[in-house]
Design a protein around this motif. Sequence first.
Motif, PDB file in Angstrom:
ATOM      1  N   GLN A  69       0.830  -1.216  -0.023  1.00 48.95           N
ATOM      2  CA  GLN A  69       0.147  -0.232   0.076  1.00 48.95           C
ATOM      3  C   GLN A  69       0.713   1.276   0.162  1.00 48.95           C
ATOM      4  OE1 GLN A  69      -3.570   0.066   1.651  1.00 48.95           O
ATOM      5  NE2 GLN A  69      -3.476  -1.856   2.761  1.00 48.95           N
ATOM      6  N   PRO A  70       0.667   2.114  -1.112  1.00 49.14           N
ATOM      7  CA  PRO A  70       1.404   3.324  -1.148  1.00 49.14           C
ATOM      8  C   PRO A  70       1.088   4.271  -0.195  1.00 49.14           C
ATOM      9  CG  PRO A  70      -0.104   3.093  -2.867  1.00 49.14           C
ATOM     10  CD  PRO A  70      -0.111   1.751  -2.230  1.00 49.14           C
ATOM     11  N   ARG A  87      -3.728   7.830  -2.263  1.00 49.42           N
ATOM     12  CA  ARG A  87      -4.977   7.204  -3.063  1.00 49.42           C
ATOM     13  C   ARG A  87      -6.016   8.482  -2.902  1.00 49.42           C
ATOM     14  NH1 ARG A  87      -9.838   5.003  -3.237  1.00 49.42           N
ATOM     15  NH2 ARG A  87     -10.172   3.227  -4.531  1.00 49.42           N
ATOM     16  N   CYS A  88      -6.444   9.246  -4.103  1.00 48.73           N
ATOM     17  CA  CYS A  88      -7.596   9.809  -4.105  1.00 48.73           C
ATOM     18  C   CYS A  88      -8.860   9.301  -3.654  1.00 48.73           C
ATOM     19  CB  CYS A  88      -7.617  10.539  -5.369  1.00 48.73           C
ATOM     20  SG  CYS A  88      -9.005  11.921  -5.346  1.00 48.73           S
ATOM     21  N   ALA A  93      -6.757   7.667  -7.910  1.00 53.18           N
ATOM     22  CA  ALA A  93      -5.621   7.905  -8.639  1.00 53.18           C
ATOM     23  C   ALA A  93      -4.528   8.275  -7.481  1.00 53.18           C
ATOM     24  CB  ALA A  93      -5.600   9.065  -9.481  1.00 53.18           C
ATOM     25  N   SER A  94      -3.201   8.073  -7.612  1.00 50.07           N
ATOM     26  CA  SER A  94      -2.295   8.236  -6.683  1.00 50.07           C
ATOM     27  C   SER A  94      -2.065   9.713  -6.562  1.00 50.07           C
ATOM     28  CB  SER A  94      -1.013   7.584  -7.087  1.00 50.07           C
ATOM     29  OG  SER A  94      -0.391   7.866  -8.386  1.00 50.07           O
ATOM     30  N   CYS A 108      -5.140  15.998  -6.591  1.00 45.13           N
ATOM     31  CA  CYS A 108      -5.173  14.710  -7.604  1.00 45.13           C
ATOM     32  C   CYS A 108      -4.884  15.316  -9.219  1.00 45.13           C
ATOM     33  CB  CYS A 108      -6.340  14.301  -7.302  1.00 45.13           C
ATOM     34  SG  CYS A 108      -6.851  12.587  -8.624  1.00 45.13           S
ATOM     35  N   PRO A 109      -3.943  14.449  -9.747  1.00 40.08           N
ATOM     36  CA  PRO A 109      -3.789  15.068 -11.036  1.00 40.08           C
ATOM     37  C   PRO A 109      -5.035  14.732 -12.177  1.00 40.08           C
ATOM     38  CG  PRO A 109      -2.736  13.082 -10.807  1.00 40.08           C
ATOM     39  CD  PRO A 109      -3.235  13.410  -9.610  1.00 40.08           C
ATOM     40  N   TYR A 110      -5.958  13.866 -11.906  1.00 44.58           N
ATOM     41  CA  TYR A 110      -7.079  13.382 -12.589  1.00 44.58           C
ATOM     42  C   TYR A 110      -8.345  14.652 -12.638  1.00 44.58           C
ATOM     43  CZ  TYR A 110      -9.565   9.603 -15.136  1.00 44.58           C
ATOM     44  OH  TYR A 110     -10.172   9.075 -15.790  1.00 44.58           O
TER      45      TYR A 110
END
Length: 427
Positions: A69-70, A87-88, A93-94, A108-110
Amino acid sequence: MNTPTSPELTDTDIAGLVQSDRVDVSLYTDPEQFELEMDRIFDRTWVWVAHESEIPNAGDFRTAMVGRQPVIVTRDRRGGINVLLNRCRHRGASLCEVPRGNANGFTCPYHAWSYALDGKLRGIPYPDGYEDVLEKKDLPLHRLKVDSYAGMIFASVNHDVEPLSDFLGPAKRWIDLFMKQGAGYPIKVQGEHKFRFNGNWKIQLENTTDGYHFPIVHRSWMSSVDEETADMLSFMTDEKALTHSLGNGHSVMIMVPEHVDLDEDDGTEQLQERFGHIVEELSKEFDPAKVRRIVRSMHGAGFNLNLFPNVAMSMSFFRVLRPVSVTETEIRHLALGLDGAPEVVNRERLRIHEHFQGPFGFGTTDDSEAWDRVQRGAAAGPGLPIMVNRGLGRERDESKGRVSHATDETGMREAYTMWKAMMTDVR
């Protein structure tokens, strides 16, 4: 084509894999066991994630892993330490892909959902679509349980995990002794490098308190150093060079008995000639006692401390393991220095680290080759066990745990006792 799967392992099956003097080779090779380890060990106990010196200021962060798990380890504006899932909460998304830095928060880049350093959801673009659907307070980043001891930061996915102090137990004394290499200065992380080897994570876990391999695997390093350093680490026949089991999978291997407690100095030890330039430089600023205290600490503490399941405090560096798959492991080596000490001291400590552990050093390449070979050999003779019986006949029980020689496999037996307990709930 479907790959056949093995029958589901029972606790009885798993318990039978670890005996007092051997473990089944499937501990290195069985993907099903690896999946259980991620659940029953890395998602249930304390896992080391960072040292406080890596995030000294508000906004500082570093990324890490807890099992698979990051996470992001952050220092918030109030000085608190947070370990947040990377995790968003929107679409998963990371949030952060850099190893360390300083930030006001994470976006979040998404879809640009943004979060504070403590994980609170701060902003959502075009919020009109979420009216009567979403409350920001309900969707912070997931927080792991976090605690620290002597600057060592641990996190757990399991919020019901035992207190960190209880988990560390007798190992706390050795952590305190390890930090004395600061010679009055706080310990800091100076830098790191990482690599992967093609082997199971437990192969490396065994290595830290395996004194038996040292003069064999590292004979090229021993031949490259000055005679005083080689003599200092020639502990094979030293009766004071011991390994102690510390409970909960932890163990310590003493290699340089006279450097276990660096505050203790009877004045008889000669300072190494290789550090003559440091003595000369420090003597311009400090009294002889202070100079001697710093120079005696140049190689770090006189022992390796193994903290189950993922971090070793190894003389003068941290070694952090991360299981990637049943046959692949990532290693990070973190070089340690003295925060606020003269630059000549930390520069020399880095050179010592690079000589043994750096990408061009002797230790990393020698160890990783040995670990790779263990994994390759594990494919041969699948019914043959891994032996961990060295020193059983001379191991003795003491009030603080089992004790044997530094070349014995007491530390491995301690780690596998904990592995068995966590994998089966059987002590």
